[in-house]
Write a protein that holds these residues in place. Structure first.
Motif: not given
Length: 474
Positions: A267-271, A275-278, A399-404
């Motif tokens: 549920s934490k969105g780690l993968p 990919l966002a960091y990449e 800074l609010l973001v969409n994790p997807y």
């Protein structure tokens, strides 16, 4: 004064330093100390269920715990609570593994707990029940003649009807929840999702805004966003650094730190975060060699296949990203599958320029609040926060973001790394004000104050009976 009885899946006894470190335990203990009371829950041990309750008393608080058989632990905890309710409530129907035997075991354990608690209850006790493990608990108590005020707080999200009603026993669970007098949720969206699910199953009458009747049962719903202890966290964060942390800070003085910590959970969105960091490294190459992202994610529920899969995925992704972007003397991503002491983490938070908290779905997410509370107000870091965390409703200056959306998260990280001091101070001050106003004490006091104002069911039925028999005026 009425005694408070707290019921939760696990208790934090006074001799267990590890379990009592969390903010929830602090809030519950504060409430119990104010009135005196009982904290009732599972001991965390597998053993003989017929064994007498283990009781520990300290001051005006008693802790009472019980064992679970291996079969009940497997059915109630592993299979139903954590392989059905947890994924469904976090919008992951694809991970739900429903088995009728597990549902039966879940009901049996809630009945067993009601039997164990019953002899300990006093007539004027007020009961406060916590979280998804105990959805049917009030129903079991009502069947045993308990008319005390019983409140329930759900720490995780409540899913929309399209998700919740896909669970085979959804109708039974909804009717059982209506046996609580007060149902508390983290956000207004969760509260409305519960009511929407209810209205699709039966006639729901709402009166006076948040007072409802369904299946002939009266109950109230309200929103209580859970808080933290900001003052204590600030003190922990500002204290002297242990030698190893001081050495690390010195080594990283020319590097900006992006920091994230949570238990290993899908549920934490780690993968997605990796990919966002990449994407940040790919699209904003000016940061190469000047930043480091550290992800701490200790294993939880390691026996569940979905958790094993995500751990393997993160290890693979971390190696691939470091292999692609790393340089001699610079490793861009550190992934640590270890547990760290909470006090140490608060100090690490303070020296992280960016706090990255991007769950795919979360009831609240106290890490976001802890990161803000740990900052130096004169030189604070920037919080990048998922719009799907309950905390986003309060911490609107993050800074609010969409994790997807990996590009959205990458752009937010870039902005956070470049944000001027004046803007950082302004955003931090706004968030800290909210956190201080809605701290853990405020949370528990509001809930219990509302619960105490509800007329107990026995008195309520007597009142209704008098009204019905009273002669009407001509």
């Amino acid at each position: 004064m009425s005694r408070l009885v707290v019921v939760s899946n696990r208790i934090a006894p006074p001799d267990d330093k590890k379990s009592s470190a969390g903010g929830l335990a602090v809030g519950i203990l504060g409430a119990l100390k104010a009135t005196g009371g009982l904290w009732f829950g599972w001991s965390g041990e597998i053993g003989d269920e017929d064994k007498p309750l283990k009781k520990v008393t300290k001051g005006n608080i008693t802790w009472a715990s019980f064992n679970l058989s291996e079969e009940h632990y497997d059915q109630y905890y592993s299979q139903f609570s954590n392989a059905v309710l947890w994924p469904a409530f976090h919008y992951r129907l694809d991970l739900v593994k429903y088995q009728r035997e597990a549902w039966d075991g879940y009901q049996e354990v809630n009945a067993l707990l009601a039997d164990k608690l019953l002899p300990l209850l006093k007539e004027d006790d007020i009961l406060w029940v916590h979280d998804y493990h105990l959805l049917p608990f009030a129903s079991e108590l009502r069947q045993r003649g308990v008319n005390n005020q019983i409140g329930f707080f759900l720490h995780i999200p409540f899913p929309t009807p399209e998700i919740f009603n896909a669970l085979p026993p959804h109708a039974e669970l909804l009717e059982q929840l209506c046996d609580y007098d007060l149902l508390g949720f983290q956000t207004e969206s969760d509260r409305l999702a519960f009511l929407d699910s209810l209205s699709m199953q039966t006639r729901l009458t709402t009166r006076h805004g948040k007072e409802h009747v369904a299946w002939g049962k009266s109950f109230r719903t309200e929103v209580y966003p859970i808080g933290i202890e900001p003052k204590e966290i600030a003190q922990q964060a500002a204290g002297p650094l242990p030698p190893k942390l001081a050495q690390l800070k010195n080594e990283l003085k020319n590097v900006k730190n992006i920091f994230s910590v949570e238990r290993l959970d899908y549920s934490k969105g780690l993968p997605e975060r990796f990919l966002a960091y990449e994407t940040l490294l790919e699209k904003f190459p000016q940061h190469h060699g000047k930043i480091r992202y550290t992800q701490i994610a200790p294993t939880s529920r390691g026996e569940v296949q979905a958790y094993q899969d995500i751990r393997h995925q993160l290890e693979t992704e971390a190696g691939r990203i470091n292999g692609k972007y790393g340089q001699l003397g610079w490793t861009p991503l550190y992934y640590l599958n270890q547990h760290f002491d909470r006090k140490v983490l608060m100090k690490v938070f303070r020296y992280a320029e960016v706090g990255l908290v991007t769950p795919l779905r979360d009831g609240m997410n106290l890490v976001a609040k802890e990161y803000v509370a740990a900052q130096d107000p004169a030189d604070p870091g920037v919080l990048v926060l998922s719009q799907f965390a309950g905390a986003a409703n309060e911490l609107t200056s993050a800074l609010l973001v969409n994790p997807y959306d990996r590009d959205d998260v990458a752009a937010a990280m870039d902005r956070a790394l470049r944000m001027p001091l004046a803007e950082r101070i302004s955003r931090h001050a706004e968030m800290l004000k909210v956190i201080k106003e809605n701290d853990i004490e405020h949370w528990q006091q509001r809930f219990l104050s509302d619960l105490k104002q509800i007329t107990p069911r026995s008195a309520q039925s007597q009142l209704q009976s008098k009204v019905a028999t009273f002669p009407k005026l001509a």
